[in-house]
Scaffold this active site. Structure first.
Site, PDB file in Angstrom:
ATOM      1  N   GLU A  52       0.811  -1.217   0.000  1.00 28.75           N
ATOM      2  CA  GLU A  52       0.000   0.000   0.000  1.00 28.75           C
ATOM      3  C   GLU A  52       0.847   1.270   0.000  1.00 28.75           C
ATOM      4  OE1 GLU A  52      -2.615  -3.134   2.047  1.00 28.75           O
ATOM      5  OE2 GLU A  52      -0.511  -2.520   2.155  1.00 28.75           O
ATOM      6  N   LYS A 164     -17.977  -0.137   5.510  1.00 28.43           N
ATOM      7  CA  LYS A 164     -18.305  -1.150   4.509  1.00 28.43           C
ATOM      8  C   LYS A 164     -19.802  -1.212   4.207  1.00 28.43           C
ATOM      9  CE  LYS A 164     -17.504  -5.897   3.074  1.00 28.43           C
ATOM     10  NZ  LYS A 164     -16.817  -7.188   3.339  1.00 28.43           N
ATOM     11  N   MET A 468      24.370   9.241   3.096  1.00 26.21           N
ATOM     12  CA  MET A 468      24.250  10.549   3.709  1.00 26.21           C
ATOM     13  C   MET A 468      24.507  10.474   5.214  1.00 26.21           C
ATOM     14  SD  MET A 468      23.892  13.722   3.078  1.00 26.21           S
ATOM     15  CE  MET A 468      22.932  14.168   1.625  1.00 26.21           C
TER      16      MET A 468
END
Length: 559
Positions: A52, A164, A468
């Site tokens: 997701e 739902k 970094m």
């Protein structure tokens, strides 16, 4: 008017908003919407991502590349929470996005039901607005409001959570044409414009600092006219890349922690700093009390909350920056600042960008990408050294050609965003630049690219460290490399090939260009693993919390 289920109303509302692509992942609570989507698959293209989070980043990248609202979907509970990092990324960079989630049925809310989460409560601080729909009679208008809010004024993500049972219920639906998004001009006052004009006309050493707000407003033409009319050098933030043509003679590069010496010194010397659609991030201003200390500051921004938030301004104009610049350009006669511009040109000559030319490095790779693509590609990045090199060494000539996480600094962002961008601008070469640390986070989305044959090019600047963080450990932590070395047995070429992509490993300068040209010609998902040295650094640099004029590079460290 026709009677439809809530799920069908969601799809019809997406069609109203001219949504052509949705990124998501199904689950139990959102099944009704996915069932309705199945019936409309010829009208709305759905991309099933591997995770997701990848869906949220893809919707974000689609929006940044096109200027449209990106849309992602997820089910309740962990599906919804997996969107959170992507929503926060969009929020920090003011990206219009609508995230649609479905929750458990209304009688089960608040009972710790299976896969239940209060996603509106979770996302309240990281959305421009969010809704939970418990009544089908309010569903269509809520979705329409979500799209309007996402695009109005300063854009941002909006979440719509739907129970739902609402997706299963039925109600009357009637098509409504979306209202046009109106530019915010009512806050632009004559008094503020006159003050701005007076400051501009009095200035002898003006400098323009442009941020992502200019891209959001589509103000690139007005900005170019403005800069040339008042003959002012132009610097940008990371998010402002492409708002002003990076090949133009007035352009001086990025400003801030990894900005050019020219931009940092020029802004320190200027007597008027005109800030257009930028929010004075800490990575830009360094020590706030010393930032542009010789200048009056004039800020143009659509969001009044940004005025005087981080840096005290002397004057401001609140409103759509395209409209502000258009109004100023009409009233301004050309102003000559040749002596000031000549001084800035001398700074450019004195302080060019430099890197080691004899071996394969990040800057070499970025410059070669620019050369091969002619500056016409869409470049996405992850976050870290590679991101800064991509900002420094690729000359962005157009807006919406640099897709990166600025405010949140989200590792794992770029691959999903690159896929979303490619779905939105199919005619462009889309390249994602990653470090090996970032690539590990979401490289499962290579499987998404191959499933749908989304022909992105994934370049990994592989230095086998968290580059970094290691750079900071080298400079500020006595070379104590605590948990930043990635010397293990992971083989990115084999992983990419295992997911169905074409893959190459590059170990020398001579190998890179022919591989890149072949990758572009193939027009399939490609991964290029580029082996670079673990101690390559991003310069110039400003130490955290220091004034930006105290910018240094490798040559300065040799002194």
């Amino acid at each position: 008017m026709k009677t439809l289920t809530g799920a069908e109303i969601v799809i019809e509302c997406l069609k109203e908003q001219k949504v052509d692509t949705v990124f998501g992942y199904p689950g139990g609570s959102i099944l009704n919407i996915y069932d309705a989507l199945y019936k409309h698959q010829d009208e709305i293209n759905h991309i099933l991502t591997a995770h997701e989070q990848g869906a949220a980043h893809a919707a974000d990248g689609y929006s940044r590349a096109t200027g449209k609202v990106g849309v992602c979907m997820a089910t309740s509970g962990p599906g919804a929470t997996n969107l959170v990092t992507g929503i926060a990324t969009a929020y920090m960079d003011s990206i219009p996005m609508v995230a649609i989630t479905c929750n458990v049925a209304l009688p089960l809310l608040g009972r710790d039901s299976f896969q239940e989460i209060d996603i509106t409560g979770v996302t309240m601080p990281i959305t421009k607005y969010n809704f939970i729909v418990k009544d089908i009679t309010k569903l269509a208008d809520t979705i329409r409001r979500a799209f309007a809010i996402a695009q109005t004024g300063r854009p941002g993500p909006v979440l719509v959570d739907i129970t739902k049972d609402v997706t299963a219920a039925s109600f009357d639906y009637e098509y409504k044409e979306p209202k046009p998004i109106v530019r915010q001009e009512d806050t632009i006052t004559e008094e503020d414009l006159e003050t701005a004009l007076t400051m501009i006309r009095k200035s002898q050493k003006p400098y323009i600092f442009v941020g992502g707000g200019a891209i959001i407003a589509g103000a690139e033409e007005e900005l170019s006219s403005f800069a040339h009319k008042i003959q002012a050098p132009v610097a940008d933030s990371l998010m402002g890349k492409g708002a002003y043509d990076g090949t133009d003679e007035l352009y001086t590069g990025m400003v801030g922690m990894h900005g050019t010496k020219t931009s940092n010194l020029g802004i320190t010397e200027c007597d008027l700093l005109i800030v257009i659609g930028a929010r004075f991030s800490d990575r830009v201003v360094g020590k706030a009390s010393k930032f542009a200390r010789n200048a009056k500051i004039l800020q143009f921004d659509v969001d009044p909350a940004e005025i005087n938030k981080n840096i005290k301004t002397h004057a401001s104009v609140v409103g759509d920056v395209k409209s502000i610049l258009r109004k100023l350009n009409v009233r301004l006669d050309p102003i000559n600042h040749e002596e000031w511009v000549a001084h800035i040109e001398r700074l450019k000559d004195m302080y060019p960008m430099r890197y080691e030319k004899s071996i394969l490095t990040g800057p070499f790779i970025i410059e070669k990408i620019y050369e091969v693509t002619g500056g016409d590609a869409v470049i996405a990045t992850e976050v870290g050294q590679h991101q800064m090199w991509a900002a420094q060494y690729y000359q962005y000539k157009y807006p919406r050609s640099f897709i990166t996480s600025g405010g949140l600094g989200t590792m794992g962002y770029g691959l999903g965003a690159a896929m979303g961008a490619k779905m939105g601008v199919k005619d462009k070469v889309v390249i994602n630049i990653a470090g090996d640390g970032c690539f590990r986070m979401n490289f499962n989305e290579i499987a998404t690219a191959t499933r749908y044959n989304i022909p992105i090019i994934q370049i990994v600047l592989n230095n086998h460290v968290l580059g970094m963080v290691r750079q900071w450990q080298t400079l500020f932590y006595g070379k104590r490399y605590s948990h930043t070395e990635l010397n293990d047995q992971v083989d990115f070429v084999k992983i990419a090939e295992g997911m169905g992509a074409k893959a190459y490993r590059v170990t020398s300068k001579e190998e890179f260009e022919p591989v890149l040209r072949e990758a572009i010609a193939l027009n399939v998902p490609v991964v290029i693993d580029c082996q670079i040295h673990c101690d390559d650094k991003v310069f110039p640099m400003v130490s955290p919390g220091a004034p930006i004029e105290e910018v240094f590079d490798a040559e300065d460290l040799k002194i």
